[in-house]
Design a protein around this motif. Structure first.
Motif, mmCIF file in Angstrom:
data_model
loop_
_atom_site.group_PDB
_atom_site.id
_atom_site.type_symbol
_atom_site.label_atom_id
_atom_site.label_comp_id
_atom_site.label_asym_id
_atom_site.label_seq_id
_atom_site.Cartn_x
_atom_site.Cartn_y
_atom_site.Cartn_z
ATOM 1 N N GLN A 6 -2.813 6.758 -0.602
ATOM 2 C CA GLN A 6 -3.925 5.819 -1.281
ATOM 3 C C GLN A 6 -5.270 6.194 -0.558
ATOM 4 O OE1 GLN A 6 -2.936 1.464 -1.839
ATOM 5 N NE2 GLN A 6 -4.992 0.831 -1.703
ATOM 6 N N THR A 7 -5.565 6.670 0.447
ATOM 7 C CA THR A 7 -6.677 6.769 0.657
ATOM 8 C C THR A 7 -6.884 7.723 0.613
ATOM 9 O OG1 THR A 7 -6.465 5.059 3.154
ATOM 10 C CG2 THR A 7 -7.843 7.028 2.654
ATOM 11 N N GLU A 67 1.188 -1.204 0.141
ATOM 12 C CA GLU A 67 0.117 0.162 -0.574
ATOM 13 C C GLU A 67 0.893 1.520 0.116
ATOM 14 O OE1 GLU A 67 -3.425 1.786 2.741
ATOM 15 O OE2 GLU A 67 -3.183 -0.527 3.138
ATOM 16 N N ARG A 68 0.258 2.013 -0.150
ATOM 17 C CA ARG A 68 1.105 3.786 -0.557
ATOM 18 C C ARG A 68 0.648 4.786 0.475
ATOM 19 N NH1 ARG A 68 5.123 4.542 -4.062
ATOM 20 N NH2 ARG A 68 5.504 5.712 -2.381
ATOM 21 N N MET A 109 -4.167 0.105 -8.292
ATOM 22 C CA MET A 109 -5.030 -0.173 -7.170
ATOM 23 C C MET A 109 -5.829 0.284 -6.002
ATOM 24 S SD MET A 109 -0.674 -0.341 -5.470
ATOM 25 C CE MET A 109 -1.222 -0.899 -3.119
ATOM 26 N N PHE A 153 4.456 0.542 6.231
ATOM 27 C CA PHE A 153 3.960 -0.287 5.309
ATOM 28 C C PHE A 153 4.796 -1.335 5.083
ATOM 29 C CE2 PHE A 153 2.111 4.321 4.092
ATOM 30 C CZ PHE A 153 0.650 3.260 4.083
#
Length: 379
Positions: free
Chosen positions: A6-7, A2-3, A34, A131
Motif C-alpha cells: 500500500q505505502t 492493510e496490505r 483502498m 497486519f
C-alpha cells in the motif's frame, strides 16, 4: 486489512502509471480501491465498463482511476500510452490484472519509462504478523499450509470453505482466463497437468516424463507450463549452476502460489510455503527497491541438493533447506559452502523444540518464526 504494497504504491502513483499484477483473488482490486476514497473503477470484463473504456468516458475529476483486466483489450499498451502522453497525471492511474502484464505485449508502442510494476502475492506469515498480529504464529503457519494464503479463504479460516473456494478459483482461471487470453482449448489436459504438478512439488520436473503422462509433445508441455506461470498458478525455480561442478543445467521445480493445492506430507507443504515467502520477498525487493534478486535451488548430477539459493545482484546470499522435524543440519549445506564461502546457511524446521547456531555459521530456525521475521532477506 492493510496490505504490504500500500505505502510503496501510494508513493509512486503521483509520478507513474502503476501496473498491479498477481494471482486472481489475491486482493489486487481491493488494494487498489483502498488507495483513495475518491476513485473511478472500470473493469474490462464488465460490458458497460468496457464501453466506458472504449469511449474513454471515466470521471477525470477523481483522484484515482482503476483499470481492471485492461490487458484483455487489444493493443492495450498503445491505448494506455496514448492516455498517459496526452492527459498525464492526475488522475492517478492504476492498472490491475490477474496475468503477467509484461507477457501480453500486444502490437504497439512500449510503456517504457511511464510505469512502475508491483506484484501482489497472497498472504504470508510476515504480512500476517505485521497486519493481523495473530496470537499463535505456529497455528497461522499450519493454516497457511492447509488453506493457502489467499485473503478470502485464509480470513474465513474454514477448510470446507477453502475446498469449495479452491474449485471455483481454478475453474475461473481454466475456463475463462485461459480461453480469453491464450485461446487454449485443451482445458482437460491442463487440468491433468495441474494434478500431476500437485504431487511433484519440490522435485525437478522432467518435461519428457510429463509429455508421456499427458500423451503430447514436450514442446506442448513447456507451453502449458508457461501459460500456468503467466496466469500466476505456479512459479518456476531453476537450478543455479554457476561455479558449481557437475551441476544440473535444466530441470526446474514448480511451486504453487496457493500452498493448499499441494498434495504431499507436511515437509513438502512447508517447502512450498517457504518458496512462496522467499519469492514474495524477492519481488518486493525488485519492485519497491529496484534490487535484482533471484530464487534458485542447488543440485549436482549425483543428486546432492539444497532446497533454495537466493542471489542478490547475481551474488549468492542465502542457502536454505526445509525440514519438517529434522533439527540436524543437512550435510549438503556444508558441501555447497565450498562453492559459496561465507554465504548464509539456514535450515528451516516446522517442528523444532530449540533453535540453534553452529560454529560454521549454520542456523537452525523454527519455520514459523523465521518466515514471519520483518527482515526476512536483508543484506
Amino acid at each position: 486489512m492493510e496490505r504490504y504494497l500500500q505505502t510503496p504504491i501510494l508513493t509512486d502513483l503521483p509520478r507513474k502509471i502503476v501496473l498491479l499484477t498477481g494471482p486472481r483473488q489475491s486482493g489486487k482490486t481491493t488494494l487498489a480501491k483502498m488507495l483513495s476514497d475518491d476513485f473511478d473503477y472500470l473493469n474490462f470484463d464488465n460490458p458497460e465498463h468496457r464501453l466506458g473504456l472504449m469511449d474513454r468516458s471515466w470521471d477525470r475529476s477523481r483522484q484515482l482511476v482503476i483499470f481492471d483486466e485492461l490487458h484483455k483489450l487489444k493493443n492495450w499498451k498503445s491505448w494506455l500510452k496514448g492516455i498517459y502522453d496526452t492527459e498525464k497525471i492526475p488522475p492517478w492511474i492504476i492498472v490491475a490484472g490477474s496475468a503477467k502484464l509484461d507477457t501480453y505485449r500486444k502490437v504497439g508502442d512500449s510503456l517504457a519509462g511511464r510505469f512502475f510494476q508491483f506484484r501482489l502475492h497472497p498472504l504470508d506469515l510476515k504480512e500476517i504478523r505485521t497486519f493481523l498480529a495473530p496470537a499463535d504464529l505456529e497455528a497461522a503457519m499450519l493454516q497457511l499450509m492447509e488453506t493457502g494464503g489467499f485473503p478470502e479463504p485464509f480470513l474465513e479460516g474454514d477448510v470446507r470453505f477453502y475446498n469449495r473456494w479452491k474449485r471455483s478459483h481454478l475453474d475461473i482461471i481454466l475456463k475463462q482466463d485461459l480461453i480469453d487470453l491464450e485461446n487454449v482449448q485443451q482445458i482437460t489436459s491442463i487440468e491433468t497437468l495441474i494434478q500431476l504438478l500437485r504431487r511433484r512439488v519440490g522435485s525437478p520436473i522432467s518435461y519428457n516424463a510429463l509429455a508421456r503422462d499427458l500423451q503430447c509433445s514436450d514442446k506442448t508441455v513447456k507451453r502449458w507450463l508457461e501459460i500456468l506461470e503467466n496466469m500466476y498458478v505456479v512459479f518456476r525455480v531453476t537450478p543455479y549452476h554457476r561455479n558449481v561442478a557437475r551441476a544440473i543445467l535444466k530441470a526446474p521445480k514448480f511451486y504453487f502460489f496457493d500452498t493448499g493445492q499441494v498434495i504431499g506430507d507436511q515437509g513438502v507443504k512447508l517447502e512450498n510455503l517457504a518458496a512462496c515467502a522467499l519469492l514474495k520477498e524477492i519481488h518486493y525487493m525488485e519492485d519497491c527497491r529496484g534490487e535484482p534478486a533471484r530464487l534458485h535451488y542447488l543440485m549436482t548430477k549425483d543428486s546432492k541438493e539444497v532446497d533454495f539459493l537466493v542471489t542478490i545482484e547475481g551474488t549468492p546470499f542465502l542457502m536454505a533447506e526445509v525440514k519438517w522435524a529434522d533439527d540436524k543440519p543437512a550435510r549438503n549445506l556444508a558441501i555447497f559452502e565450498k562453492y559459496f564461502p561465507g554465504v548464509k546457511k539456514l535450515q528451516l524446521v516446522g517442528k523444532l523444540s530449540r533453535e540453534k547456531t553452529y560454529p560454521d555459521g549454520t542456523e537452525v530456525r523454527a519455520a514459523h518464526r523465521w518466515l514471519a521475521d520483518p527482515t526476512l532477506i536483508e543484506k
